[in-house]
Design a protein around this motif. Structure first.
Motif, PDB file in Angstrom:
ATOM      1  N   TYR A  79      44.971  34.074  32.536  1.00 13.38           N
ATOM      2  CA  TYR A  79      44.112  33.156  33.286  1.00 13.38           C
ATOM      3  C   TYR A  79      44.428  31.763  32.786  1.00 13.38           C
ATOM      4  CZ  TYR A  79      40.068  30.437  34.561  1.00 13.38           C
ATOM      5  OH  TYR A  79      39.263  29.449  35.049  1.00 13.38           O
ATOM      6  N   ARG A  80      44.993  30.917  33.654  1.00  9.07           N
ATOM      7  CA  ARG A  80      45.305  29.541  33.255  1.00  9.07           C
ATOM      8  C   ARG A  80      44.487  28.601  34.104  1.00  9.07           C
ATOM      9  NH1 ARG A  80      47.822  28.105  28.881  1.00  9.07           N
ATOM     10  NH2 ARG A  80      49.131  26.504  29.754  1.00  9.07           N
ATOM     11  N   GLU A  81      43.989  27.564  33.463  1.00 10.93           N
ATOM     12  CA  GLU A  81      43.124  26.654  34.185  1.00 10.93           C
ATOM     13  C   GLU A  81      43.627  25.248  33.963  1.00 10.93           C
ATOM     14  OE1 GLU A  81      38.913  27.469  33.637  1.00 10.93           O
ATOM     15  OE2 GLU A  81      38.932  25.488  32.703  1.00 10.93           O
ATOM     16  N   TRP A  82      43.898  24.525  35.028  1.00  9.50           N
ATOM     17  CA  TRP A  82      44.341  23.154  34.858  1.00  9.50           C
ATOM     18  C   TRP A  82      43.304  22.148  35.303  1.00  9.50           C
ATOM     19  CZ3 TRP A  82      47.784  26.800  37.120  1.00  9.50           C
ATOM     20  CH2 TRP A  82      48.807  27.197  36.241  1.00  9.50           C
ATOM     21  N   HIS A  83      42.524  22.541  36.306  1.00 12.71           N
ATOM     22  CA  HIS A  83      41.607  21.556  36.838  1.00 12.71           C
ATOM     23  C   HIS A  83      40.431  22.297  37.436  1.00 12.71           C
ATOM     24  CE1 HIS A  83      40.115  17.985  38.669  1.00 12.71           C
ATOM     25  NE2 HIS A  83      40.328  18.401  39.893  1.00 12.71           N
ATOM     26  N   ARG A  84      39.429  22.560  36.643  1.00 17.61           N
ATOM     27  CA  ARG A  84      38.277  23.286  37.155  1.00 17.61           C
ATOM     28  C   ARG A  84      37.019  22.667  36.597  1.00 17.61           C
ATOM     29  NH1 ARG A  84      37.257  29.784  36.931  1.00 17.61           N
ATOM     30  NH2 ARG A  84      35.646  29.797  38.523  1.00 17.61           N
ATOM     31  N   PRO A  85      36.484  21.699  37.311  1.00 17.22           N
ATOM     32  CA  PRO A  85      35.326  20.990  36.766  1.00 17.22           C
ATOM     33  C   PRO A  85      34.049  21.828  36.711  1.00 17.22           C
ATOM     34  CG  PRO A  85      36.074  20.002  38.829  1.00 17.22           C
ATOM     35  CD  PRO A  85      36.942  21.155  38.574  1.00 17.22           C
ATOM     36  N   GLN A 101      34.733  36.862  31.915  1.00 19.75           N
ATOM     37  CA  GLN A 101      34.821  38.289  32.221  1.00 19.75           C
ATOM     38  C   GLN A 101      34.393  38.575  33.654  1.00 19.75           C
ATOM     39  OE1 GLN A 101      36.212  40.610  30.847  1.00 19.75           O
ATOM     40  NE2 GLN A 101      35.106  41.510  29.149  1.00 19.75           N
ATOM     41  N   GLN A 102      33.201  38.052  33.980  1.00 20.62           N
ATOM     42  CA  GLN A 102      32.627  38.277  35.305  1.00 20.62           C
ATOM     43  C   GLN A 102      33.515  37.673  36.378  1.00 20.62           C
ATOM     44  OE1 GLN A 102      30.180  40.043  36.030  1.00 20.62           O
ATOM     45  NE2 GLN A 102      28.299  39.584  34.924  1.00 20.62           N
ATOM     46  N   ASP A 103      34.005  36.480  36.048  1.00 21.75           N
ATOM     47  CA  ASP A 103      34.827  35.737  36.985  1.00 21.75           C
ATOM     48  C   ASP A 103      36.083  36.529  37.332  1.00 21.75           C
ATOM     49  OD1 ASP A 103      37.139  33.250  36.876  1.00 21.75           O
ATOM     50  OD2 ASP A 103      35.443  33.056  38.219  1.00 21.75           O
ATOM     51  N   GLN A 104      36.700  37.107  36.300  1.00 26.86           N
ATOM     52  CA  GLN A 104      37.932  37.854  36.553  1.00 26.86           C
ATOM     53  C   GLN A 104      37.666  39.136  37.313  1.00 26.86           C
ATOM     54  OE1 GLN A 104      39.402  38.091  32.602  1.00 26.86           O
ATOM     55  NE2 GLN A 104      39.682  35.882  32.553  1.00 26.86           N
ATOM     56  N   LYS A 105      36.568  39.802  36.953  1.00 32.18           N
ATOM     57  CA  LYS A 105      36.229  41.046  37.649  1.00 32.18           C
ATOM     58  C   LYS A 105      35.959  40.762  39.114  1.00 32.18           C
ATOM     59  CE  LYS A 105      33.838  44.314  34.679  1.00 32.18           C
ATOM     60  NZ  LYS A 105      32.535  44.920  34.480  1.00 32.18           N
ATOM     61  N   LEU A 106      35.245  39.668  39.334  1.00 34.24           N
ATOM     62  CA  LEU A 106      34.886  39.308  40.699  1.00 34.24           C
ATOM     63  C   LEU A 106      36.142  39.008  41.506  1.00 34.24           C
ATOM     64  CD1 LEU A 106      32.499  38.758  42.520  1.00 34.24           C
ATOM     65  CD2 LEU A 106      32.589  36.387  41.828  1.00 34.24           C
ATOM     66  N   MET A 107      37.050  38.267  40.905  1.00 32.06           N
ATOM     67  CA  MET A 107      38.293  37.907  41.583  1.00 32.06           C
ATOM     68  C   MET A 107      39.084  39.156  41.931  1.00 32.06           C
ATOM     69  SD  MET A 107      40.184  35.497  42.696  1.00 32.06           S
ATOM     70  CE  MET A 107      39.745  33.944  42.004  1.00 32.06           C
ATOM     71  N   PHE A 108      39.210  40.051  40.984  1.00 33.03           N
ATOM     72  CA  PHE A 108      39.981  41.264  41.224  1.00 33.03           C
ATOM     73  C   PHE A 108      39.340  42.100  42.317  1.00 33.03           C
ATOM     74  CE2 PHE A 108      43.119  44.317  40.201  1.00 33.03           C
ATOM     75  CZ  PHE A 108      42.542  45.551  40.443  1.00 33.03           C
ATOM     76  N   GLY A 109      38.018  42.247  42.205  1.00 33.96           N
ATOM     77  CA  GLY A 109      37.299  43.052  43.190  1.00 33.96           C
ATOM     78  C   GLY A 109      37.426  42.477  44.587  1.00 33.96           C
ATOM     79  N   LEU A 110      37.303  41.147  44.666  1.00 34.18           N
ATOM     80  CA  LEU A 110      37.431  40.476  45.958  1.00 34.18           C
ATOM     81  C   LEU A 110      38.774  40.777  46.592  1.00 34.18           C
ATOM     82  CD1 LEU A 110      36.694  38.128  48.009  1.00 34.18           C
ATOM     83  CD2 LEU A 110      38.027  36.696  46.501  1.00 34.18           C
ATOM     84  N   LEU A 111      39.836  40.629  45.811  1.00 33.40           N
ATOM     85  CA  LEU A 111      41.164  40.799  46.390  1.00 33.40           C
ATOM     86  C   LEU A 111      41.442  42.241  46.726  1.00 33.40           C
ATOM     87  CD1 LEU A 111      42.717  38.118  44.255  1.00 33.40           C
ATOM     88  CD2 LEU A 111      42.632  38.143  46.700  1.00 33.40           C
ATOM     89  N   PHE A 112      40.944  43.135  45.921  1.00 33.55           N
ATOM     90  CA  PHE A 112      41.113  44.554  46.191  1.00 33.55           C
ATOM     91  C   PHE A 112      40.486  44.887  47.546  1.00 33.55           C
ATOM     92  CE2 PHE A 112      42.069  48.681  44.455  1.00 33.55           C
ATOM     93  CZ  PHE A 112      41.202  49.543  45.104  1.00 33.55           C
ATOM     94  N   SER A 113      39.242  44.417  47.723  1.00 34.37           N
ATOM     95  CA  SER A 113      38.550  44.713  48.980  1.00 34.37           C
ATOM     96  C   SER A 113      39.178  43.987  50.160  1.00 34.37           C
ATOM     97  CB  SER A 113      37.084  44.302  48.897  1.00 34.37           C
ATOM     98  OG  SER A 113      36.565  44.641  47.664  1.00 34.37           O
TER      99      SER A 113
END
Lengths: 177, 186
Positions: free
Chosen positions: A46-52, A59-71
């Motif tokens: 997980y790399r972040e360059w510009h996230r204000p 943890q939640q963020d990554q799970k959510l991202m993965f779940g979203l894309l899976f669905s």
């Protein structure tokens, strides 16, 4: 099931797209974030360059991202008007099967996605005026192969902690419009 | 947009970094020799070579997909063809042919006329049970497992045992689709 923590939801104000080259992250960097997942949902990078604004803990963020894309992948494959096979919704798909979903765009960001048959998923979030990111994502996959897969110290399936990979990745992302 | 997947590995083979074939053959020979000294039992060496091949295969698949730009194969037939024509060419510099398809299309044989691993090799009488190229069967098994196919790979013919070619039998056991990995809902 809590999706957003705290009161930060109220503070998201739609802001106009940042013109290229004026991102306030690392000098000149136009990408916001990058995620790399493997087929079992482990977030390899997980790399972040510009996230204000952070709304969730990592943890939640990554799970959510993965779940979203899976669905989303499952959904886009099932809704495909040109495909011949009529699988039922909910039947798990092989990576790469069905039509491939590339990106979605909102008024504040664009999310580009690439999945390889081996299950590696690369997600790049950039400003909304970004063009087609498929070639850059392929290039990032190539960088991943060169610096991570070929690294004898890397344990397959664990988060990536390779400095050389991070440096090369940052350098490449800086060159993206 | 993305370049069309080449149907043969020649173009990619020309672009990847290559090593001297003799260096490769001699290094592999030294590995097998050392394994025989360490493990002594021929069966153990076969298993160890297969395991080493498996570990190579799970990493090799990403490099293969990145460099060859092939899209997902529609069925096992296409997979076998891609392995034989593109995969072998890219990594070993030789192509294999695909033969002996069974009725359901789940088992096939990859036949190698020319095998760079066995140049200069002769098996002594004490090692007659040794599958010298067993690393290849592990590589194929490992790589296919990472693209959701569970397979069983075994040697049918082996020139070091007196046959006329190298034949690997690849059998597809099942396709394993992705399951949603997060079981708990919090």
């Amino acid at each position: 099931m809590q999706f957003f923590g705290g009161s930060s939801v109220a503070e998201i104000a739609p802001s106009p797209a940042a013109p290229p080259g004026t991102a306030t992250g690392l000098a000149g960097n136009n990408a916001n974030m990058l995620y790399i997942f493997n087929r079992s949902g482990v977030c390899l990078l997980y790399r972040e360059w510009h996230r204000p604004l952070h709304t969730l803990d990592p943890q939640q963020d990554q799970k959510l991202m993965f779940g979203l894309l899976f669905s989303l992948r499952s959904f886009t494959a099932k809704m495909d008007p040109t495909s011949v096979d009529k699988g039922n919704l909910g039947v798990p798909l092989l990576p790469g099967q069905g039509c491939s979903f590339y990106s979605f765009r909102t008024n504040t960001y664009k999310l580009s996605f690439m999945e390889c048959p081996s299950g590696i998923k690369i997600i790049l979030v950039t400003h909304p005026k970004t063009g087609d990111m498929r070639e850059p994502l392929r290039y990032i996959y190539n960088i991943y192969v060169e610096y991570v897969i070929k690294n004898p110290l890397y344990v397959h399936g664990s988060p990536i902690k390779c400095e050389l990979f991070n440096t090369n990745l940052d350098q490449y992302v800086k060159t993206l419009v | 947009m993305a370049p069309l997947a080449p149907r043969t590995g020649d173009a990619i083979f020309a672009n990847v970094e290559r090593v001297n074939a003799e260096l490769f053959t001699l290094t592999y020979g030294a590995i097998v020799r050392q394994l025989l000294t360490d493990l002594e039992e021929v069966e153990e060496v076969n298993k160890e070579l297969d395991q080493m091949g498996y570990n190579i295969g799970v990493r090799l698949i990403d490099e293969f997909l990145a460099k060859s730009n092939v899209s997902r194969c529609v069925d096992f037939k296409e997979t076998a063809n891609v392995i034989a024509k593109v995969g072998f060419k890219m990594f070993l510099g030789v192509t294999a042919s695909v033969t002996n398809w069974d009725a359901e299309g789940t088992t096939c044989s990859l036949v190698l006329e020319d095998n760079p691993l066995v140049d200069f090799v002769e098996l002594p009488d004490t090692c007659q049970g040794l599958h010298y190229c067993n690393i290849l069967s592990g590589v194929i098994r490992g790589a296919l497992e990472m693209v959701s196919m569970k397979t069983e790979v075994a040697w049918v013919r082996d020139m070091l045992h007196g046959d006329d070619a190298y034949e690997l039998q690849v059998k597809l056991v099942k396709q394993v689709p992705e399951e949603y990995p997060y079981k708990e809902d919090d």
